[in-house]
Design a protein around this motif. Sequence first.
Motif, PDB file in Angstrom:
ATOM      1  N   UNK A  89       0.726  -1.033  -0.109  1.00  3.36           N
ATOM      2  CA  UNK A  89      -0.018  -0.036  -0.030  1.00  3.36           C
ATOM      3  C   UNK A  89       0.942   1.188   0.082  1.00  3.36           C
ATOM      4  N   UNK A  90       0.444   2.198  -0.700  1.00  5.94           N
ATOM      5  CA  UNK A  90       1.176   3.398  -0.728  1.00  5.94           C
ATOM      6  C   UNK A  90       0.550   4.216   0.517  1.00  5.94           C
ATOM      7  N   UNK A  91       1.424   5.393   0.920  1.00  5.31           N
ATOM      8  CA  UNK A  91       0.683   6.137   1.980  1.00  5.31           C
ATOM      9  C   UNK A  91       1.228   7.516   1.621  1.00  5.31           C
ATOM     10  N   UNK A  92      -0.055   8.441   1.697  1.00  2.00           N
ATOM     11  CA  UNK A  92       0.229   9.822   1.640  1.00  2.00           C
ATOM     12  C   UNK A  92      -0.433  10.469   2.868  1.00  2.00           C
ATOM     13  N   UNK A  93       0.739  11.114   3.608  1.00  4.02           N
ATOM     14  CA  UNK A  93       0.455  11.953   4.895  1.00  4.02           C
ATOM     15  C   UNK A  93      -0.058  13.399   4.431  1.00  4.02           C
ATOM     16  N   UNK A  94      -1.059  13.696   5.214  1.00  6.87           N
ATOM     17  CA  UNK A  94      -1.681  15.378   5.204  1.00  6.87           C
ATOM     18  C   UNK A  94      -1.483  15.883   6.428  1.00  6.87           C
ATOM     19  N   UNK A  95      -0.856  17.123   6.433  1.00  5.71           N
ATOM     20  CA  UNK A  95      -0.846  17.764   7.653  1.00  5.71           C
ATOM     21  C   UNK A  95      -0.658  19.491   7.549  1.00  5.71           C
ATOM     22  N   UNK A  96      -1.221  19.842   8.642  1.00  3.17           N
ATOM     23  CA  UNK A  96      -1.288  21.576   8.479  1.00  3.17           C
ATOM     24  C   UNK A  96      -0.078  22.002   9.598  1.00  3.17           C
ATOM     25  N   UNK A  97       0.447  20.891  10.107  1.00  2.00           N
ATOM     26  CA  UNK A  97       1.611  21.353  11.230  1.00  2.00           C
ATOM     27  C   UNK A  97       2.780  21.649  10.925  1.00  2.00           C
ATOM     28  N   UNK A  98       3.492  22.469  11.525  1.00  2.00           N
ATOM     29  CA  UNK A  98       4.926  23.022  11.066  1.00  2.00           C
ATOM     30  C   UNK A  98       5.885  21.778  11.406  1.00  2.00           C
ATOM     31  N   UNK A  99       7.044  21.740  10.647  1.00  2.00           N
ATOM     32  CA  UNK A  99       8.048  20.943  10.706  1.00  2.00           C
ATOM     33  C   UNK A  99       8.413  20.285  11.865  1.00  2.00           C
ATOM     34  N   UNK A 100       8.496  21.118  12.932  1.00  2.00           N
ATOM     35  CA  UNK A 100       8.975  20.793  14.337  1.00  2.00           C
ATOM     36  C   UNK A 100       7.952  19.803  14.835  1.00  2.00           C
ATOM     37  N   UNK A 101       6.614  19.800  14.565  1.00  2.00           N
ATOM     38  CA  UNK A 101       5.631  18.804  15.141  1.00  2.00           C
ATOM     39  C   UNK A 101       5.784  17.528  14.582  1.00  2.00           C
ATOM     40  N   UNK A 102       6.097  17.636  12.984  1.00  2.00           N
ATOM     41  CA  UNK A 102       5.990  16.427  12.389  1.00  2.00           C
ATOM     42  C   UNK A 102       7.564  15.679  12.661  1.00  2.00           C
ATOM     43  N   UNK A 103       8.477  16.349  13.037  1.00  3.89           N
ATOM     44  CA  UNK A 103       9.671  15.667  13.280  1.00  3.89           C
ATOM     45  C   UNK A 103       9.425  14.921  14.640  1.00  3.89           C
ATOM     46  N   UNK A 104       8.647  15.459  15.619  1.00  3.34           N
ATOM     47  CA  UNK A 104       8.426  14.575  16.655  1.00  3.34           C
ATOM     48  C   UNK A 104       7.689  13.361  16.546  1.00  3.34           C
ATOM     49  N   UNK A 105       7.006  13.543  15.323  1.00  6.38           N
ATOM     50  CA  UNK A 105       6.150  12.204  14.990  1.00  6.38           C
ATOM     51  C   UNK A 105       6.745  11.418  13.953  1.00  6.38           C
ATOM     52  N   UNK A 106       7.973  11.645  13.815  1.00  3.20           N
ATOM     53  CA  UNK A 106       8.820  10.794  12.665  1.00  3.20           C
ATOM     54  C   UNK A 106       8.198  10.821  11.460  1.00  3.20           C
ATOM     55  N   UNK A 107       7.893  12.163  10.968  1.00  3.03           N
ATOM     56  CA  UNK A 107       7.014  12.235   9.572  1.00  3.03           C
ATOM     57  C   UNK A 107       8.036  13.043   8.758  1.00  3.03           C
ATOM     58  N   UNK A 108       8.915  13.796   9.153  1.00  3.12           N
ATOM     59  CA  UNK A 108       9.785  14.638   8.186  1.00  3.12           C
ATOM     60  C   UNK A 108      10.479  13.666   7.399  1.00  3.12           C
ATOM     61  N   UNK A 109      10.599  14.038   6.036  1.00  5.70           N
ATOM     62  CA  UNK A 109      11.215  12.948   5.240  1.00  5.70           C
ATOM     63  C   UNK A 109      10.307  11.963   4.759  1.00  5.70           C
ATOM     64  N   UNK A 110       9.241  11.899   5.016  1.00  2.00           N
ATOM     65  CA  UNK A 110       8.168  11.084   4.667  1.00  2.00           C
ATOM     66  C   UNK A 110       8.174  11.068   2.916  1.00  2.00           C
ATOM     67  N   UNK A 111       7.904   9.922   2.190  1.00  2.00           N
ATOM     68  CA  UNK A 111       7.948   9.954   0.993  1.00  2.00           C
ATOM     69  C   UNK A 111       6.822  10.892   0.321  1.00  2.00           C
ATOM     70  N   UNK A 112       5.653  11.032   0.835  1.00  2.00           N
ATOM     71  CA  UNK A 112       4.566  11.794   0.438  1.00  2.00           C
ATOM     72  C   UNK A 112       3.886  12.447   1.578  1.00  2.00           C
ATOM     73  N   UNK A 113       4.167  13.776   1.403  1.00  2.00           N
ATOM     74  CA  UNK A 113       3.402  14.528   2.671  1.00  2.00           C
ATOM     75  C   UNK A 113       2.633  15.530   1.614  1.00  2.00           C
ATOM     76  N   UNK A 114       1.420  15.895   1.869  1.00  2.00           N
ATOM     77  CA  UNK A 114       0.720  16.947   1.459  1.00  2.00           C
ATOM     78  C   UNK A 114       0.196  17.868   2.286  1.00  2.00           C
ATOM     79  N   UNK A 115       0.765  19.433   2.372  1.00  4.24           N
ATOM     80  CA  UNK A 115       0.519  20.216   3.348  1.00  4.24           C
ATOM     81  C   UNK A 115      -0.840  20.775   3.265  1.00  4.24           C
ATOM     82  N   UNK A 116      -1.436  21.021   4.298  1.00  5.29           N
ATOM     83  CA  UNK A 116      -2.859  21.791   4.249  1.00  5.29           C
ATOM     84  C   UNK A 116      -2.484  23.281   4.288  1.00  5.29           C
ATOM     85  N   UNK A 117      -3.647  23.938   3.909  1.00 10.28           N
ATOM     86  CA  UNK A 117      -4.562  23.564   2.971  1.00 10.28           C
ATOM     87  C   UNK A 117      -4.391  23.203   1.771  1.00 10.28           C
TER      88      UNK A 117
END
Length: 144
Positions: A89-117
């Motif tokens: 399965x492919x995974x596309x993350x979406x988020x409106x949070x800043x990079x610092x929040x994503x870093x704490x959740x191990x998401x920065x560098x995720x292959x696919x991240x779509x920023x909100x809005x």
Amino acid sequence: MRRSPTLPNHTTPPVTSASCLSKTSQQFSPLLHACLPKHGYNVVSAPDGNVAVELASRERFDILVTDVVMPGLNGRELAQTVTALQPDIAVLYTSGYPDQELESRDIVGAVSLLRKPYSAEALAGAVRRTLELRLPALSETPLP
């Protein structure tokens, strides 16, 4: 005269139809259901991460679209659980949070991240690119 942006008219369906499992905020879920079927994607939404896991245990999906931050099972945990059930399965993350929040959740560098809005066009393009990374056969069809 100012014109509203419109989605391009795409009449060519994807090379293979794709099923999309979605766990996104209530604000963006209607956009997924309005936009993605026009591009050949079947969308199934889950009200929470646990229901998404249950659906993934019973039905095959090509892509998971998930918020990073959500109550209960967060996006990373959901993706790990679903990919254990469906390794392709492919995974596309979406988020409106800043990079610092994503870093704490191990998401920065995720292959696919779509920023909100995001717009319908951005969503369709991100889904398509994410599937192309996972499904080489789709790369023969131009991006929407």
